[in-house]
Design an enzyme around this catalytic site. Structure first.
Site, PDB file in Angstrom:
ATOM      1  N   ASP A  36      -6.130   2.075  -3.397  1.00  0.00           N
ATOM      2  CA  ASP A  36      -7.373   1.906  -2.632  1.00  0.00           C
ATOM      3  C   ASP A  36      -7.650   3.125  -1.766  1.00  0.00           C
ATOM      4  OD1 ASP A  36      -5.444   1.571  -0.665  1.00  0.00           O
ATOM      5  OD2 ASP A  36      -6.295  -0.273   0.165  1.00  0.00           O
ATOM      6  N   ASP A  67      -2.672   6.201  -3.539  1.00  0.00           N
ATOM      7  CA  ASP A  67      -1.513   5.584  -2.909  1.00  0.00           C
ATOM      8  C   ASP A  67      -1.030   4.441  -3.794  1.00  0.00           C
ATOM      9  OD1 ASP A  67      -3.528   3.765  -2.450  1.00  0.00           O
ATOM     10  OD2 ASP A  67      -2.987   3.372  -0.361  1.00  0.00           O
ATOM     11  N   ASP A  84      -1.330   1.259  -4.052  1.00  0.00           N
ATOM     12  CA  ASP A  84      -2.236   0.244  -4.608  1.00  0.00           C
ATOM     13  C   ASP A  84      -3.603   0.809  -4.959  1.00  0.00           C
ATOM     14  OD1 ASP A  84      -3.017   0.573  -1.960  1.00  0.00           O
ATOM     15  OD2 ASP A  84      -3.579  -1.524  -1.689  1.00  0.00           O
ATOM     16  N   SER A 136       0.814  -1.216   0.000  1.00  0.00           N
ATOM     17  CA  SER A 136       0.000   0.000   0.000  1.00  0.00           C
ATOM     18  C   SER A 136       0.846   1.264   0.000  1.00  0.00           C
ATOM     19  CB  SER A 136      -0.967  -0.042   1.187  1.00  0.00           C
ATOM     20  OG  SER A 136      -1.922   0.969   1.115  1.00  0.00           O
TER      21      SER A 136
END
EC number: 5.4.2.10
Length: 445
Positions: A246, A242, A244, A99
């Site tokens: 999400d 960010d 990833d 992440s």
């Protein structure tokens, strides 16, 4: 030994996440998913970290060794894995990502066949298998029973179509100039295509991943560059994702970073105005500002609180039959379109809100004033139970007497202590935060 943290398994690649550890975890997870297998397929995606190749190959080796067929789709956002796992009828989905963490770290997130993150009891079941030597070593397949792996590169089109479907059909983005910061991460291909195809005038920054520059002074954790570009480009909106994708951070037309609680409030009311809410509840974590609760109440909406982490937001939404909720950090869930936080879905909804409001974003996204809050992430060396610290109980009692709301907890993914304070008196807030920092530095650092 506990393996899972608050968001899957995470650690430094090559230190905690060694090939042997990942293979063992992959076998354990695969054996767990086998119990409810329907299609004998598992989907694997990843972000743009260099170590993703190592982790992916270890997982593929593990899963095929116990008979699973693996579909590899390369760099894709975490919410895309959640969506595609269900859409492609896989038994499970796996996202390789840490992440917002630095590129040296990596992580593994698991999704069930419906695209939901695993519950804690499911994670515990995988941990039990992980520690069962006899079961692990008796599970290898031979001959024709060994699984296969194939790479599919064109599934990005399914996710793009899904994202565009989430945007109101009567609108387009031709009136908006938008800056996208993809954090040199998983959204670097998807985000520009979606916004361009919907008609926006798009400028993209930090979209050249090299395996080592994900989240590096860019993206949702470092939105200052985006803020400058929005002002320079005279854009209507800026969106930072960010690593990833999400999580979303929004910048308005003046270059101001929009607070996550303001986003939750204004988006909740916007969904209500479209009769798109499945209940009168909006879900947020215990970190949310008191002003959010008061604003939603003024709009005849109820705020439901849950534990920190978007999987807990998702679970609380299901329990309360709600279809909207999120965290002030930018994980916002529109469950009609995504089973987890989806930065792109959220960015499209923010764009629609601004268009339909007929206001500039600095006004449209500023519906109420927040109470002063202070959040500190303190680097620490150890994590003893907070209640065991000498003077801790007295400290909390004093904060309560001063009517300072407090939330103090260890990070589930990093060696950090997170301290959140909220009060009406900003000077008192700053003074007490300094006291808390000194207290914890003396005992944990």
């Amino acid at each position: 030994m506990k393996i899972f943290g608050t968001d899957g398994v995470r650690g430094k690649a090559g230190v905690k996440l060694t090939p042997m550890f990942v293979m063992r975890l992959g076998i354990a997870a695969g054996l767990y998913f086998k119990k409810h297998s329907q299609t004998n397929k598992i989907l694997i995606g990843k972000d743009t970290r260099k170590s993703g190749y190592m982790v992916e190959n270890a997982l593929v080796s593990a899963l095929t060794s116990i008979g699973y067929n693996v579909i590899q789709i390369g760099p894709m956002p975490t919410p895309a894995i959640a969506f595609l796992t269900e859409d492609m009828r896989c038994d499970a989905g796996i996202m390789i990502s840490a992440s917002h963490n630095p590129f040296e770290d990596n992580g593994i997130k698991f999704f069930n066949s419906y695209g939901y993150k695993l519950k804690e009891e499911e994670e515990r079941a995988i941990e039990e298998i992980f520690h069962d030597e006899e079961l692990l070593h008796s599970s290898y397949k031979v001959g024709e029973s060994v699984g296969s792996a194939k790479r599919i590169d064109d599934v990005i089109g399914r996710y793009i179509a899904h994202l565009k479907h989430s945007f109101p059909k009567h609108l387009n983005l031709q009136k908006l100039r938008i800056v996208l910061d993809t954090a040199n991460g998983a959204a670097y291909k998807v985000a520009p295509v979606v916004f361009s195809e919907l008609g926006a005038d798009v400028l993209v920054i930090n979209d050249e991943p090299n395996g080592c520059n994900i989240n590096e002074q860019c993206g949702a954790l470092h939105p200052n560059q985006l803020s400058q570009e929005v002002k320079k480009y005279r854009a209507d909106l800026g969106f930072a994702f960010d690593g990833d994708a999400d999580r979303l951070v929004v910048v308005d037309n003046l270059g101001n970073i929009v607070h996550g609680d303001k986003l939750l409030g204004v988006l909740g009311v916007y969904q209500k105005s479209k009769n798109a809410l499945s209940s009168q509840a909006v879900v947020a974590t215990s970190m949310s500002n008191l002003a959010l609760k008061e604003y939603l109440k003024s709009q005849d909406l109820e705020l439901k609180h849950c534990a920190i982490g978007d999987k807990f937001v998702s679970e609380c939404m299901r329990l309360n039959k709600a279809n909207f909720g999120g965290e002030q950090s930018g994980h916002i869930i529109f469950s009609d379109y995504a089973k987890t936080g989806d930065g792109l879905v959220c960015a499209l909804q923010v764009s629609a809100l601004v268009l339909e409001s007929k206001l500039v974003s600095s006004i449209a996204l500023n519906p109420f004033e927040l109470y002063p809050q202070s959040l500190v992430n303190l680097n620490i060396q150890k994590k003893p139970p907070l209640e065991s610290l000498k003077g801790y109980s007295a400290l909390l009692k004093e904060l309560d007497q001063l009517e300072i709301r407090h939330l103090i907890r260890y990070s589930g993914t990093e060696n950090k202590l997170r301290i959140l304070l909220e009060a009406k008196d900003e000077k008192l807030l700053e003074s007490k935060m300094q006291e808390l920092k000194e207290f914890f530095e003396g005992q944990l650092c």
